[in-house]
Design a protein around this motif. Structure first.
Motif, short mmCIF file in Angstrom:
data_model
loop_
_atom_site.label_atom_id
_atom_site.label_comp_id
_atom_site.label_asym_id
_atom_site.label_seq_id
_atom_site.Cartn_x
_atom_site.Cartn_y
_atom_site.Cartn_z
N GLN A 87 0.82 -1.18 0.09
CA GLN A 87 -0.16 0.00 0.02
C GLN A 87 0.91 1.36 0.01
N LYS A 88 0.23 2.21 -0.26
CA LYS A 88 1.04 3.80 -0.62
C LYS A 88 1.55 4.00 0.88
N ASP A 89 2.77 4.56 0.59
CA ASP A 89 3.73 5.15 1.48
C ASP A 89 4.49 4.03 2.35
N PHE A 90 4.14 2.90 1.96
CA PHE A 90 4.97 1.85 2.77
C PHE A 90 6.44 1.88 2.13
N GLU A 91 7.26 1.35 2.94
CA GLU A 91 8.76 1.36 2.38
C GLU A 91 8.82 0.24 1.20
N TYR A 92 9.44 0.89 0.13
CA TYR A 92 9.41 0.08 -0.97
C TYR A 92 8.16 -0.02 -1.91
N HIS A 93 7.02 0.68 -1.55
CA HIS A 93 5.81 0.42 -2.18
C HIS A 93 5.66 0.65 -3.72
N ASP A 94 6.55 1.62 -4.20
CA ASP A 94 6.70 2.06 -5.37
C ASP A 94 7.80 1.23 -6.26
N ASP A 95 8.52 0.25 -5.48
CA ASP A 95 9.36 -0.52 -6.38
C ASP A 95 8.74 -1.61 -6.94
N ASP A 96 8.90 -1.65 -8.33
CA ASP A 96 8.34 -2.93 -9.00
C ASP A 96 8.45 -4.08 -8.54
N GLY A 97 10.05 -4.40 -8.39
CA GLY A 97 10.46 -5.49 -7.84
C GLY A 97 9.82 -6.26 -6.63
N TYR A 98 10.03 -5.25 -5.75
CA TYR A 98 9.49 -5.33 -4.37
C TYR A 98 7.74 -5.72 -4.40
N ARG A 99 7.31 -5.15 -5.08
CA ARG A 99 5.62 -5.33 -5.19
C ARG A 99 5.60 -6.64 -5.82
N ALA A 100 6.19 -7.15 -6.68
CA ALA A 100 5.98 -8.27 -7.62
C ALA A 100 6.06 -9.44 -6.50
N TYR A 101 7.37 -9.22 -5.47
CA TYR A 101 7.34 -10.40 -4.47
C TYR A 101 6.46 -10.45 -3.56
N ALA A 102 5.76 -9.21 -3.32
CA ALA A 102 4.81 -9.25 -2.28
C ALA A 102 3.45 -9.66 -2.89
N ALA A 103 3.15 -9.44 -4.14
CA ALA A 103 1.92 -10.02 -4.71
C ALA A 103 2.02 -11.68 -4.96
N ALA A 104 3.30 -11.99 -5.34
CA ALA A 104 3.57 -13.49 -5.40
C ALA A 104 3.15 -13.98 -4.26
N MET A 105 3.61 -13.51 -3.12
CA MET A 105 3.63 -14.06 -1.83
C MET A 105 1.83 -14.15 -1.47
N ARG A 106 1.41 -12.99 -1.81
CA ARG A 106 -0.03 -13.26 -1.59
C ARG A 106 -1.05 -13.90 -2.21
N ASP A 107 -0.69 -14.09 -3.48
CA ASP A 107 -1.29 -15.12 -4.46
C ASP A 107 -1.22 -16.50 -3.87
N ALA A 108 0.07 -16.88 -3.76
CA ALA A 108 0.43 -18.20 -3.22
C ALA A 108 -0.38 -18.53 -1.76
N ALA A 109 -0.46 -17.51 -0.92
CA ALA A 109 -1.22 -17.58 0.19
C ALA A 109 -2.70 -17.78 -0.04
N VAL A 110 -3.25 -17.27 -0.90
CA VAL A 110 -4.64 -17.44 -1.42
C VAL A 110 -5.09 -18.62 -1.95
N LYS A 111 -4.02 -19.28 -2.44
CA LYS A 111 -4.23 -20.68 -3.02
C LYS A 111 -3.71 -21.81 -1.98
N ALA A 112 -3.14 -21.48 -1.00
CA ALA A 112 -2.99 -22.24 0.19
C ALA A 112 -4.28 -22.13 1.13
#
Length: 293
Positions: A236-261
């Motif tokens: 989310q906005k204003d979090f550290e690295y929130h505007d870094d595409d690489g960081y967001r990709a890792y976070a999104a991948a972790m979230r999606d894997a958690a949803v599948k789990a």
């Protein structure tokens, strides 16, 4: 035989001047535009008829937190953390001797849970007090970066507030907020990373075998949902690295894997959960390699 419908007798042809002045002599010569077709206009739905602004319990973005976490998990997260923070502030010496760091992690988890309760699209306990509780516990979480007399006193007060809520009473303490709400104000990223490490350690043991998974499936689901929540929040906005595409990709991948789990856990699918937890760990490890706190 159907009865003939009775119709009211039309008024007489004579009108007084006051009544006659209320009407056009010829409406078709005065009014402009096409004649409306009222038959083609559908009745508004309840949602369309409501013109209230979005609240914190229904965020403007329309994100459905129920797709990541259940009300029970949020409530249990708060209940389960109460013992941790209470032990951390048992005495000034315990607190200043390192308990403040445990309190920081615990209060941050509580603040996160209340933040999601306030924004959740479902019916969750403590929702009326959630915004106030979110801000109170977020503040003490940030202040517990150091063990001082002031942070100890504030921590004891927040534990008392938590006991009040758990006992079923409303909060009496008021939080002060001058700025618009941002998720980055709920908890610092290092505190959330510590919560992720707790989940990672538990899940690693819980999926070691199918029998371990079956015995602890409810706790597995709880930890998976908290991983999903944190993975979403840190983007989310204003979090550290929130505007870094690489960081967001890792976070999104972790979230999606958690949803599948999560889906697998609700079905008792051990193999599916094990594969998804492996994907969570892979995203987490890759992210740590590049963005270690």
């Amino acid at each position: 035989m159907a009865k003939a419908r009775l119709r009211a007798t039309p008024p007489g042809p004579t009108w007084d001047k006051a009544s006659q002045a209320s009407f056009f002599d010829d409406a078709f010569l005065t009014l402009t535009g096409d004649r409306p077709d009222f038959g083609s206009v559908s009745a508004p739905t309840r949602a369309e008829a409501t013109d209230s602004p979005p609240s914190e319990s229904a965020p403007a973005g329309g994100f459905r937190w129920s797709s990541l976490v259940s009300p029970d998990t949020l409530v249990d997260e708060i209940k389960d953390t109460k013992g941790l923070v209470a032990a951390a502030v048992a005495s000034p010496s315990d607190f200043k001797g390192g308990g403040y760091d445990k309190a920081r992690e615990g209060f941050s988890s509580v603040a996160l849970a209340f933040g999601v309760i306030a924004a959740h699209d479902g019916d969750v306990r403590w929702k009326k007090d959630a915004v106030t509780a979110r801000d109170l516990f977020a503040r003490v979480g940030f202040n517990c970066k150091v063990g001082t007399d002031q942070s100890f006193s504030e921590s004891r007060a927040r534990v008392a507030d938590l006991e009040t809520l758990l006992d079923g009473s409303p909060l009496k303490t008021q939080a002060e907020r001058e700025d618009d709400f941002l998720w980055s104000q709920v908890a610092a990223r290092p505190a959330l990373m510590s919560r992720l490490e707790v989940a990672d350690e538990f899940l690693g043991g819980a999926i070691a075998s199918k029998s371990d998974f079956t015995k602890q499936v409810e706790k597995v689901l709880h930890e998976i949902e908290m991983v999903a929540v944190i993975s979403e929040v840190i983007q989310q906005k204003d979090f550290e690295y929130h505007d870094d595409d690489g960081y967001r990709a890792y976070a999104a991948a972790m979230r999606d894997a958690a949803v599948k789990a999560r889906e697998g856990a609700t079905k008792g699918d051990y193999d599916g959960v094990r594969a998804s937890v492996g994907a969570i760990k892979k995203s987490c490890d890759s992210c740590h390699a590049d963005y270690r706190s």
